[in-house]
Motif scaffolding. Structure first.
Motif, PDB file in Angstrom:
ATOM      1  N   SER A  96       1.166 -11.994  23.270  1.00  0.00           N
ATOM      2  CA  SER A  96       1.061 -11.481  21.907  1.00  0.00           C
ATOM      3  C   SER A  96      -0.276 -10.792  21.735  1.00  0.00           C
ATOM      4  O   SER A  96      -1.236 -11.086  22.450  1.00  0.00           O
ATOM      5  CB  SER A  96       1.170 -12.614  20.885  1.00  0.00           C
ATOM      6  OG  SER A  96       2.435 -13.222  20.934  1.00  0.00           O
ATOM      7  N   ASN A  99      -2.682  -7.078  15.843  1.00  0.00           N
ATOM      8  CA  ASN A  99      -2.843  -5.677  15.456  1.00  0.00           C
ATOM      9  C   ASN A  99      -4.009  -5.538  14.477  1.00  0.00           C
ATOM     10  O   ASN A  99      -4.898  -4.730  14.678  1.00  0.00           O
ATOM     11  CB  ASN A  99      -1.561  -5.138  14.825  1.00  0.00           C
ATOM     12  CG  ASN A  99      -0.396  -5.193  15.795  1.00  0.00           C
ATOM     13  OD1 ASN A  99      -0.559  -4.961  16.988  1.00  0.00           O
ATOM     14  ND2 ASN A  99       0.779  -5.521  15.300  1.00  0.00           N
ATOM     15  N   ASN A 116      -1.278  -9.470  11.246  1.00  0.00           N
ATOM     16  CA  ASN A 116      -0.223  -8.588  11.704  1.00  0.00           C
ATOM     17  C   ASN A 116      -0.346  -8.577  13.230  1.00  0.00           C
ATOM     18  O   ASN A 116      -1.425  -8.307  13.763  1.00  0.00           O
ATOM     19  CB  ASN A 116      -0.430  -7.188  11.121  1.00  0.00           C
ATOM     20  CG  ASN A 116       0.666  -6.227  11.490  1.00  0.00           C
ATOM     21  OD1 ASN A 116       0.913  -5.973  12.658  1.00  0.00           O
ATOM     22  ND2 ASN A 116       1.304  -5.663  10.477  1.00  0.00           N
ATOM     23  N   TYR A 117       0.745  -8.910  13.921  1.00  0.00           N
ATOM     24  CA  TYR A 117       0.687  -9.021  15.376  1.00  0.00           C
ATOM     25  C   TYR A 117       1.993  -8.533  15.994  1.00  0.00           C
ATOM     26  O   TYR A 117       2.989  -8.318  15.301  1.00  0.00           O
ATOM     27  CB  TYR A 117       0.412 -10.472  15.796  1.00  0.00           C
ATOM     28  CG  TYR A 117       1.522 -11.444  15.458  1.00  0.00           C
ATOM     29  CD1 TYR A 117       2.461 -11.824  16.412  1.00  0.00           C
ATOM     30  CD2 TYR A 117       1.642 -11.978  14.184  1.00  0.00           C
ATOM     31  CE1 TYR A 117       3.489 -12.704  16.093  1.00  0.00           C
ATOM     32  CE2 TYR A 117       2.652 -12.854  13.857  1.00  0.00           C
ATOM     33  CZ  TYR A 117       3.576 -13.219  14.817  1.00  0.00           C
ATOM     34  OH  TYR A 117       4.592 -14.085  14.495  1.00  0.00           O
ATOM     35  N   THR A 118       1.964  -8.361  17.295  1.00  0.00           N
ATOM     36  CA  THR A 118       3.137  -7.942  18.052  1.00  0.00           C
ATOM     37  C   THR A 118       3.304  -8.854  19.256  1.00  0.00           C
ATOM     38  O   THR A 118       2.322  -9.195  19.914  1.00  0.00           O
ATOM     39  CB  THR A 118       3.005  -6.477  18.542  1.00  0.00           C
ATOM     40  OG1 THR A 118       2.777  -5.633  17.403  1.00  0.00           O
ATOM     41  CG2 THR A 118       4.251  -6.009  19.276  1.00  0.00           C
ATOM     42  N   ARG A 119       4.544  -9.242  19.518  1.00  0.00           N
ATOM     43  CA  ARG A 119       4.869  -9.983  20.745  1.00  0.00           C
ATOM     44  C   ARG A 119       5.432  -8.990  21.754  1.00  0.00           C
ATOM     45  O   ARG A 119       6.168  -8.077  21.398  1.00  0.00           O
ATOM     46  CB  ARG A 119       5.922 -11.049  20.470  1.00  0.00           C
ATOM     47  CG  ARG A 119       5.414 -12.221  19.703  1.00  0.00           C
ATOM     48  CD  ARG A 119       6.510 -13.263  19.553  1.00  0.00           C
ATOM     49  NE  ARG A 119       6.010 -14.403  18.806  1.00  0.00           N
ATOM     50  CZ  ARG A 119       6.744 -15.114  17.976  1.00  0.00           C
ATOM     51  NH1 ARG A 119       8.014 -14.849  17.800  1.00  0.00           N
ATOM     52  NH2 ARG A 119       6.214 -16.134  17.327  1.00  0.00           N
ATOM     53  N   TYR A 120       5.103  -9.232  23.019  1.00  0.00           N
ATOM     54  CA  TYR A 120       5.565  -8.363  24.097  1.00  0.00           C
ATOM     55  C   TYR A 120       6.287  -9.194  25.151  1.00  0.00           C
ATOM     56  O   TYR A 120       5.946 -10.348  25.396  1.00  0.00           O
ATOM     57  CB  TYR A 120       4.376  -7.646  24.752  1.00  0.00           C
ATOM     58  CG  TYR A 120       3.678  -6.699  23.810  1.00  0.00           C
ATOM     59  CD1 TYR A 120       4.089  -5.379  23.704  1.00  0.00           C
ATOM     60  CD2 TYR A 120       2.620  -7.127  23.015  1.00  0.00           C
ATOM     61  CE1 TYR A 120       3.452  -4.505  22.836  1.00  0.00           C
ATOM     62  CE2 TYR A 120       1.986  -6.266  22.142  1.00  0.00           C
ATOM     63  CZ  TYR A 120       2.408  -4.949  22.057  1.00  0.00           C
ATOM     64  OH  TYR A 120       1.786  -4.097  21.191  1.00  0.00           O
ATOM     65  N   VAL A 126       8.232  -4.299  23.577  1.00  0.00           N
ATOM     66  CA  VAL A 126       8.078  -5.103  22.362  1.00  0.00           C
ATOM     67  C   VAL A 126       9.196  -6.129  22.278  1.00  0.00           C
ATOM     68  O   VAL A 126      10.363  -5.831  22.532  1.00  0.00           O
ATOM     69  CB  VAL A 126       8.077  -4.196  21.114  1.00  0.00           C
ATOM     70  CG1 VAL A 126       8.103  -5.022  19.834  1.00  0.00           C
ATOM     71  CG2 VAL A 126       6.867  -3.277  21.129  1.00  0.00           C
ATOM     72  N   ASN A 129      10.430  -7.667  16.375  1.00  0.00           N
ATOM     73  CA  ASN A 129       9.880  -6.623  15.516  1.00  0.00           C
ATOM     74  C   ASN A 129       8.520  -6.175  16.037  1.00  0.00           C
ATOM     75  O   ASN A 129       7.731  -6.998  16.500  1.00  0.00           O
ATOM     76  CB  ASN A 129       9.726  -7.142  14.087  1.00  0.00           C
ATOM     77  CG  ASN A 129      11.045  -7.562  13.487  1.00  0.00           C
ATOM     78  OD1 ASN A 129      12.088  -6.984  13.779  1.00  0.00           O
ATOM     79  ND2 ASN A 129      11.013  -8.578  12.652  1.00  0.00           N
ATOM     80  N   LYS A 130       8.244  -4.879  15.914  1.00  0.00           N
ATOM     81  CA  LYS A 130       6.957  -4.359  16.393  1.00  0.00           C
ATOM     82  C   LYS A 130       5.794  -4.955  15.616  1.00  0.00           C
ATOM     83  O   LYS A 130       4.749  -5.253  16.189  1.00  0.00           O
ATOM     84  CB  LYS A 130       6.916  -2.838  16.295  1.00  0.00           C
ATOM     85  CG  LYS A 130       5.596  -2.258  16.772  1.00  0.00           C
ATOM     86  CD  LYS A 130       5.692  -0.812  17.120  1.00  0.00           C
ATOM     87  CE  LYS A 130       4.385  -0.212  17.545  1.00  0.00           C
ATOM     88  NZ  LYS A 130       3.714  -0.820  18.641  1.00  0.00           N
ATOM     89  N   GLU A 131       5.968  -5.135  14.323  1.00  0.00           N
ATOM     90  CA  GLU A 131       4.918  -5.730  13.517  1.00  0.00           C
ATOM     91  C   GLU A 131       5.466  -6.977  12.844  1.00  0.00           C
ATOM     92  O   GLU A 131       6.423  -6.908  12.087  1.00  0.00           O
ATOM     93  CB  GLU A 131       4.390  -4.748  12.473  1.00  0.00           C
ATOM     94  CG  GLU A 131       3.614  -3.606  13.083  1.00  0.00           C
ATOM     95  CD  GLU A 131       2.889  -2.767  12.052  1.00  0.00           C
ATOM     96  OE1 GLU A 131       3.015  -3.048  10.843  1.00  0.00           O
ATOM     97  OE2 GLU A 131       2.192  -1.837  12.463  1.00  0.00           O
TER      98      GLU A 131
END
Length: 160
Positions: A96, A99, A116-120, A126, A129-131
């Motif tokens: 993760s 952002n 606000n973060y992103t998991r990969y 991604v 959800n991207k955000e």
């Protein structure tokens, strides 16, 4: 001539409205941002003991969409971390990344932040959800802050 003056005036006004002012970031906010980078790395590497020692404090409260979960001891918190990791692994979770902080409020020994973060996934794509967003409450303990509460704004395990 008047057209040119009006054009310049509207250009300046429009340009000033769309400029992004650089926001002041406190030293504490910078430290917390670094802390979450380290925490996400430890979680990705399944270093749960490190997380328990350095980043989380007990009692730990989770306010999810349907429940309030109070983890009162180290074993309960360890079980929660292992379960979350196992659920994410089913979706090929890799790591993760923060952002930005949508909100950051500091009050004496408490910090409330909306992240606000992103998991990969492991392949770098991604995951979900991207955000995504979540609210964290941190308390200062021995000159460092530790997470004492989490409120995910969507499903805690979104492994699409």
């Amino acid at each position: 001539m008047i057209k040119n003056i009006l054009f310049i005036f509207f250009f300046v006004v429009l340009n000033s409205c769309t400029k992004n002012e650089k926001l002041y970031i406190s030293e504490t906010q910078s430290k917390i941002d670094d802390m979450f980078d380290e925490y996400f790395e430890a979680f990705s590497n399944k270093e749960f003991e490190k997380i328990l020692d350095k980043y989380y404090d007990i009692p730990f409260i989770i306010y999810d969409q349907n429940n309030t979960i109070i983890l009162n001891n180290r074993n309960e918190l360890l079980s929660f971390l292992e379960n979350a990791s196992n659920q994410l692994d089913k979706g090929n979770y890799g790591y993760s990344k923060t952002n930005f902080f949508e909100e950051f409020r500091e009050d004496n020994n408490l910090i409330i932040l909306e992240m606000n973060y992103t998991r990969y996934k492991k392949d770098g794509s991604v995951m979900g959800n991207k955000e995504m967003t979540a609210t964290y409450v941190l308390r200062k303990s021995d000159e460092n802050y530790k997470v004492i509460s989490l409120m995910p704004h969507s499903s805690l395990i979104n492994n699409k």
